[in-house]
Scaffold this active site. Structure first.
Site, mmCIF file in Angstrom:
data_model
loop_
_atom_site.group_PDB
_atom_site.id
_atom_site.type_symbol
_atom_site.label_atom_id
_atom_site.label_comp_id
_atom_site.label_asym_id
_atom_site.label_seq_id
_atom_site.Cartn_x
_atom_site.Cartn_y
_atom_site.Cartn_z
ATOM 1 N N THR A 110 50.036 25.028 43.421
ATOM 2 C CA THR A 110 49.060 25.781 44.170
ATOM 3 C C THR A 110 47.680 25.294 43.315
ATOM 4 O O THR A 110 47.626 24.638 42.524
ATOM 5 C CB THR A 110 49.252 27.239 43.559
ATOM 6 O OG1 THR A 110 49.020 27.376 42.121
ATOM 7 C CG2 THR A 110 50.437 27.915 44.184
ATOM 8 N N ASP A 168 40.725 38.570 50.700
ATOM 9 C CA ASP A 168 40.222 37.676 49.858
ATOM 10 C C ASP A 168 38.789 37.723 49.593
ATOM 11 O O ASP A 168 38.038 38.096 50.317
ATOM 12 C CB ASP A 168 40.703 36.415 50.287
ATOM 13 C CG ASP A 168 41.076 35.477 49.231
ATOM 14 O OD1 ASP A 168 39.971 35.131 48.327
ATOM 15 O OD2 ASP A 168 42.086 34.727 49.293
ATOM 16 N N LYS A 196 52.476 39.964 34.702
ATOM 17 C CA LYS A 196 53.275 39.656 35.554
ATOM 18 C C LYS A 196 54.654 40.570 35.281
ATOM 19 O O LYS A 196 55.529 40.946 36.179
ATOM 20 C CB LYS A 196 53.636 38.227 35.907
ATOM 21 C CG LYS A 196 52.570 37.359 36.476
ATOM 22 C CD LYS A 196 52.235 37.978 37.700
ATOM 23 C CE LYS A 196 51.251 37.084 38.588
ATOM 24 N NZ LYS A 196 51.094 37.416 39.867
ATOM 25 N N TYR A 208 49.005 36.158 30.724
ATOM 26 C CA TYR A 208 49.448 36.187 32.183
ATOM 27 C C TYR A 208 50.718 36.753 32.368
ATOM 28 O O TYR A 208 51.256 37.601 33.200
ATOM 29 C CB TYR A 208 49.476 34.646 32.633
ATOM 30 C CG TYR A 208 49.957 34.372 33.968
ATOM 31 C CD1 TYR A 208 49.373 34.890 34.967
ATOM 32 C CD2 TYR A 208 51.129 33.837 34.281
ATOM 33 C CE1 TYR A 208 49.693 34.300 36.383
ATOM 34 C CE2 TYR A 208 51.748 33.730 35.560
ATOM 35 C CZ TYR A 208 50.867 33.943 36.722
ATOM 36 O OH TYR A 208 51.188 33.751 37.866
ATOM 37 N N ASN A 252 49.717 39.757 47.013
ATOM 38 C CA ASN A 252 49.923 38.522 46.389
ATOM 39 C C ASN A 252 48.623 37.853 45.309
ATOM 40 O O ASN A 252 48.923 37.073 44.598
ATOM 41 C CB ASN A 252 49.836 37.386 47.431
ATOM 42 C CG ASN A 252 49.779 35.876 47.083
ATOM 43 O OD1 ASN A 252 50.855 35.317 46.597
ATOM 44 N ND2 ASN A 252 48.582 35.276 47.329
ATOM 45 N N ALA A 300 54.151 26.564 40.623
ATOM 46 C CA ALA A 300 54.146 26.370 42.239
ATOM 47 C C ALA A 300 52.974 25.455 42.063
ATOM 48 O O ALA A 300 52.216 25.609 41.317
ATOM 49 C CB ALA A 300 53.884 27.616 42.839
ATOM 50 N N ASP A 338 37.019 42.403 47.397
ATOM 51 C CA ASP A 338 37.053 42.125 45.716
ATOM 52 C C ASP A 338 38.042 43.324 45.269
ATOM 53 O O ASP A 338 37.812 44.320 45.153
ATOM 54 C CB ASP A 338 35.726 42.255 45.024
ATOM 55 C CG ASP A 338 35.978 42.011 43.625
ATOM 56 O OD1 ASP A 338 36.798 41.983 43.001
ATOM 57 O OD2 ASP A 338 34.587 41.813 43.057
#
Length: 249
Positions: A179, A37, A148, A144, A79, A177, A52
């Protein structure tokens, strides 16, 4: 959940949200877990590598360090991702390139770096995070959704390519979700509560999906006990894609 004893797992984007919930769940199931991350998380049970995903050298270095320090790689959870809002005309070319660079090419970079180690494992599995918007049309998510949808197709292609390598490849397709990204989206809204209620109402269960619910499905797909599961696209969407309920009144 058990079955991960002796397994080394990488989780990208594992410092918050779905990734963090997945990393903790994998650890609690017996895996040794490394998080890739841009931010370092706070859980002392996990190994964090600053990485990155748009930088190939950064990815190659982080993956190699995990394999050396933890003794290989058995499970990869792709993820990490970023969001985008708007219709087809709303986002600049630079934003299109950036979101694809993270959400799609990021998966390619990390998987490419991890592949030699995964091929040596007898319990190899990859789980990609796609989205329910890869299968249904949702307003103001053109960019987006495109990324996906690419992740969904990429998952199936990877499952076919690496079946002979003994690597299972699956994906989860979460609904909306709870998040940090969704929280920021609501915070930027002129009517945060109204926007939150709209997100809840478009899912038949009437609430947002939790990060832990998505993590549970990811861990199920990654589990060596799911050895016959590959090329599966698992919806965790509160019924959003498949359930129709009458409108009240």
């Amino acid at each position: 959940m058990t079955g991960f004893e002796g397994i080394v797992a990488i989780v990208t984007g594992g410092s918050s949200g779905i990734g963090a919930a997945t990393a903790v769940m994998l650890h609690e199931a017996g895996a040794r877990v490394a998080v890739l991350d841009r931010m370092v998380g706070a859980d002392p049970r996990l190994s964090y590598k600053v990485c990155d995903l748009v930088d190939r050298d950064s990815v190659d270095r982080a993956v190699a360090e995990v394999a050396e320090e933890l003794g290989g790689i058995d499970v990869l959870i792709n993820n990490a991702g970023i969001g985008a809002v708007g219709d087809i005309a709303a986002n600049s070319d630079d934003e299109w390139r950036n979101v694809f660079d993270v959400n799609v090419l990021g998966i390619a970079r990390v998987t490419r770096a991890a592949l030699p180690f995964l091929k040596r494992s007898s319990r190899a599995a990859i789980v990609n995070t796609s989205s329910v918007v890869a299968k249904i049309g949702v307003p103001q998510r053109a960019l987006y959704s495109a990324t996906k949808g690419a992740v969904l197709s990429l998952t199936l292609a990877m499952a076919a390519d690496h079946l002979s390598d003994g690597i299972r490849v699956n994906a989860v397709l979460p609904g909306t979700a709870d998040t940090p990204w969704v929280s920021r989206l609501l915070a930027d809204s002129a009517d945060a509560e109204g926007a939150a209620e709209s997100l809840r109402r478009r899912q038949p269960m009437g609430r947002l999906v939790t990060a832990e619910e998505v993590a549970t499905s990811i861990v199920f797909l990654a589990n060596p006990q799911s050895m016959s599961t590959t090329g599966t696209l698992l919806l965790v969407d509160g019924g959003m894609a498949g359930v129709r309920v009458p409108v009240a009144g």
